[in-house]
Design an enzyme around this catalytic site. Structure first.
Site, PDB file in Angstrom:
ATOM      1  N   ASP A 203       0.872  -1.354  -0.015  1.00 31.32           N
ATOM      2  CA  ASP A 203      -0.079   0.024  -0.058  1.00 31.32           C
ATOM      3  C   ASP A 203       0.780   1.256   0.025  1.00 31.32           C
ATOM      4  O   ASP A 203       1.839   1.174  -0.678  1.00 31.32           O
ATOM      5  CB  ASP A 203      -1.049  -0.030   1.116  1.00 31.32           C
ATOM      6  CG  ASP A 203      -2.177   0.717   1.049  1.00 31.32           C
ATOM      7  OD1 ASP A 203      -2.305   1.840   0.827  1.00 31.32           O
ATOM      8  OD2 ASP A 203      -3.313  -0.264   1.007  1.00 31.32           O
ATOM      9  N   ASP A 212       0.766   2.200  18.113  1.00 29.44           N
ATOM     10  CA  ASP A 212       0.002   0.732  17.744  1.00 29.44           C
ATOM     11  C   ASP A 212       0.863  -0.058  16.978  1.00 29.44           C
ATOM     12  O   ASP A 212       0.511  -1.183  16.911  1.00 29.44           O
ATOM     13  CB  ASP A 212      -1.165   1.020  17.251  1.00 29.44           C
ATOM     14  CG  ASP A 212      -2.376   1.642  18.232  1.00 29.44           C
ATOM     15  OD1 ASP A 212      -1.931   1.595  19.310  1.00 29.44           O
ATOM     16  OD2 ASP A 212      -3.334   1.834  17.728  1.00 29.44           O
ATOM     17  N   HIS A 235      -3.515   5.807   3.825  1.00 25.75           N
ATOM     18  CA  HIS A 235      -4.243   4.660   3.364  1.00 25.75           C
ATOM     19  C   HIS A 235      -3.581   3.237   3.745  1.00 25.75           C
ATOM     20  O   HIS A 235      -4.299   2.622   4.416  1.00 25.75           O
ATOM     21  CB  HIS A 235      -4.414   4.804   1.843  1.00 25.75           C
ATOM     22  CG  HIS A 235      -5.428   3.864   0.897  1.00 25.75           C
ATOM     23  ND1 HIS A 235      -4.751   2.403   0.736  1.00 25.75           N
ATOM     24  CD2 HIS A 235      -6.530   3.908   0.895  1.00 25.75           C
ATOM     25  CE1 HIS A 235      -5.848   1.875   0.261  1.00 25.75           C
ATOM     26  NE2 HIS A 235      -7.031   2.613   0.341  1.00 25.75           N
ATOM     27  N   ALA A 349      -7.956  -7.430  -8.737  1.00 24.32           N
ATOM     28  CA  ALA A 349      -8.832  -8.351  -7.953  1.00 24.32           C
ATOM     29  C   ALA A 349      -9.797  -9.147  -8.715  1.00 24.32           C
ATOM     30  O   ALA A 349     -10.113 -10.065  -8.464  1.00 24.32           O
ATOM     31  CB  ALA A 349      -9.756  -7.405  -7.134  1.00 24.32           C
ATOM     32  N   SER A 409     -11.159  -0.812   0.138  1.00 28.77           N
ATOM     33  CA  SER A 409      -9.975  -0.847   0.613  1.00 28.77           C
ATOM     34  C   SER A 409     -10.095  -1.249   1.910  1.00 28.77           C
ATOM     35  O   SER A 409      -9.217  -1.700   2.676  1.00 28.77           O
ATOM     36  CB  SER A 409      -9.369   0.580   0.390  1.00 28.77           C
ATOM     37  OG  SER A 409      -8.797   0.802  -0.866  1.00 28.77           O
TER      38      SER A 409
END
Length: 460
Positions: A203, A212, A235, A349, A409
């Site tokens: 990405d 995190d 993103h 995809a 997404s």
């Protein structure tokens, strides 16, 4: 839970019922780079390369150096990069000379096909869905009221319009411990964390300093020239958070990550403008597969026309992944405008060997922007659906740390993370077997197979 801190865009609690509206991240592409993607005959590769060597092109090969270094060399004088694992090359040359070389390669049976190099996107211009922030509050409330009234008229009040409206209101943010997507997919009840499973996020990179992700990133590489793996776009960080975010996020945020115990690999294949190309995406795929990643998540794509065939180059890569015990999971695309227009599943995809993910909302309804099968030819199927509307996850600290986004997404990393849970649950679930487990255990949510595939992804 007193003292819960919320991000700047989190004023309405999980679900975005108030305050800032969630942003929808378009998955689609358009345009070409001017280079050419050439597929070489693996049995006669030397004859294919010979046609280009005769042009006195400078050639870089991933057989000699890493994919990242070879990629960089294409911007340092090389005219051709060959991805040895896939038998695919990207060539930058004069169009007339290029056409002659391809013709010679085809005649020698060394070149199988050639096409322009495409641009892939995570976000940007193009036929993406309208951002909800672009619609006024009055418009949205009026639209909802109109739909409620119509449904009640048709069903004689059985639909319970007032009750439906109450269900849409956000829960008390102080009582929320996990996102709606984790609850809907059974993640919160799973005893698995993805431990020991390598998950790659291809990405826009990641904010490696985000609290995190401290100590979570096993390996990372940027395939974008002159850009580090750091994510200035958001993103990639959001997708990484959904797939592999922590069990207990910082600042008392609700849990949003699926496979919190997985080994996280990050490949930056899209720029800080959310743009990439065949060379960056293929370089990232080669790297992730060579690293042995069992799950590879790609929330990126290029829009295609109805009945446009799938790209054989990515189909061969998908087949390579399945043979190697890996699963490529990709976003179906956000170009639809339901109910008036339903767009076909985008590339890559739409390849039969790549697991395509649609998006649904918290009521199991297909998202208005989610693409679907729109072809009579092989390929273009939706395999499964994931939570893709009002999804809370991590964002770069410079962009607030956490945010709500919507899109296929956002559905894709839910599926990738759950795939890691299945892979941990049974060492035999790799490649095609992992594909089968996801489909077999999906939760039936109604709707058309063309829209949601087997149903909503569900954790082991």
């Amino acid at each position: 839970m007193p003292g819960r801190k919320r991000s700047r865009s989190n004023q309405g609690g999980v679900g975005g019922g108030g305050g800032d509206r969630p942003r929808i991240m378009p998955v689609g592409g358009g345009g070409t780079t001017g280079a050419t993607v050439v597929r070489l005959n693996r049995e006669a590769r030397h004859r294919g390369l010979g046609a280009f060597e005769d042009m006195k092109l400078r050639i870089a090969s991933t057989a000699d150096v890493t994919a990242e270094a070879a990629l960089a060399s294409t911007f340092d004088g090389a005219d051709m990069i060959v991805f040895e694992r896939f038998g695919i090359a990207i060539v930058q040359a004069d169009p007339d000379r290029m056409a002659a070389a391809v013709s010679a390669g085809v005649a020698e049976h060394g070149v199988v096909s050639a096409r322009p190099e495409r641009i892939y996107r995570a976000i940007g211009a193009g036929r993406g869905p309208r951002t909800l922030a672009g619609a006024s509050r009055d418009y949205l409330l009026g639209y909802r009221a109109g739909v409620d009234a119509l449904v009640e008229d048709l069903l004689g009040g059985e639909a319970g319009g007032a009750g439906a409206r109450r269900a849409e209101e956000p829960q008390d943010p102080e009582e929320i411990t996990e996102t709606w997507g984790l609850r809907a997919t059974g993640v919160t009840g799973s005893c698995f964390s993805g431990r020991g499973i390598k998950v790659a996020i291809l990405d826009t990179g990641i904010d490696a300093g985000h609290p995190d992700f401290e100590g979570r990133i096993v390996a990372s590489k940027s395939f974008i020239p002159d850009e580090t793996v750091e994510d200035a776009q958001g993103h990639g960080t959001h997708c990484a958070g959904t797939a592999c975010g922590p069990m207990q996020p910082a600042e008392n945020q609700p849990r949003y990550g699926v496979a919190y115990g997985a080994e996280l690999y990050v490949g930056k294949v899209l720029s800080n403008q959310g743009l990439g190309s065949d060379r960056t995406v293929i370089a990232g795929l080669e790297w992730a597969l060579n690293e042995g990643c069992q799950v590879i998540s790609m929330s990126l794509g290029a829009a295609v026309a109805i009945n446009q065939p799938f790209d054989e180059n990515y189909e061969l890569i998908g087949q390579d992944a399945l043979r190697s015990g890996s699963l490529l999971v990709a976003a179906a695309g956000n170009e639809s405008r339901r109910p008036t227009f339903v767009a076909p599943v985008g590339s890559p995809a739409n390849c039969p060997s790549i697991f395509a993910v649609a998006a649904v909302d918290r009521f199991d309804a297909v998202a208005f922007f989610s693409c679907a099968k729109r072809t009579m030819h092989p390929g273009g199927e939706i395999n499964i659906a994931g939570p893709g509307v009002d999804v809370l996850s991590s964002m770069p600290r410079a962009l607030g740390g956490w945010d709500f986004l919507s899109g296929t997404s956002m559905a894709t990393p839910h599926v990738a993370g759950i795939a890691a849970l299945y892979a941990e649950s049974d060492p035999g679930l790799r490649g095609m077997a992992l594909w089968g487990a996801l489909v077999k255990n999906a939760r039936h949510i109604g709707g058309e197979v063309a829209d949601v595939g087997a149903g909503l992804v569900y954790a082991p």
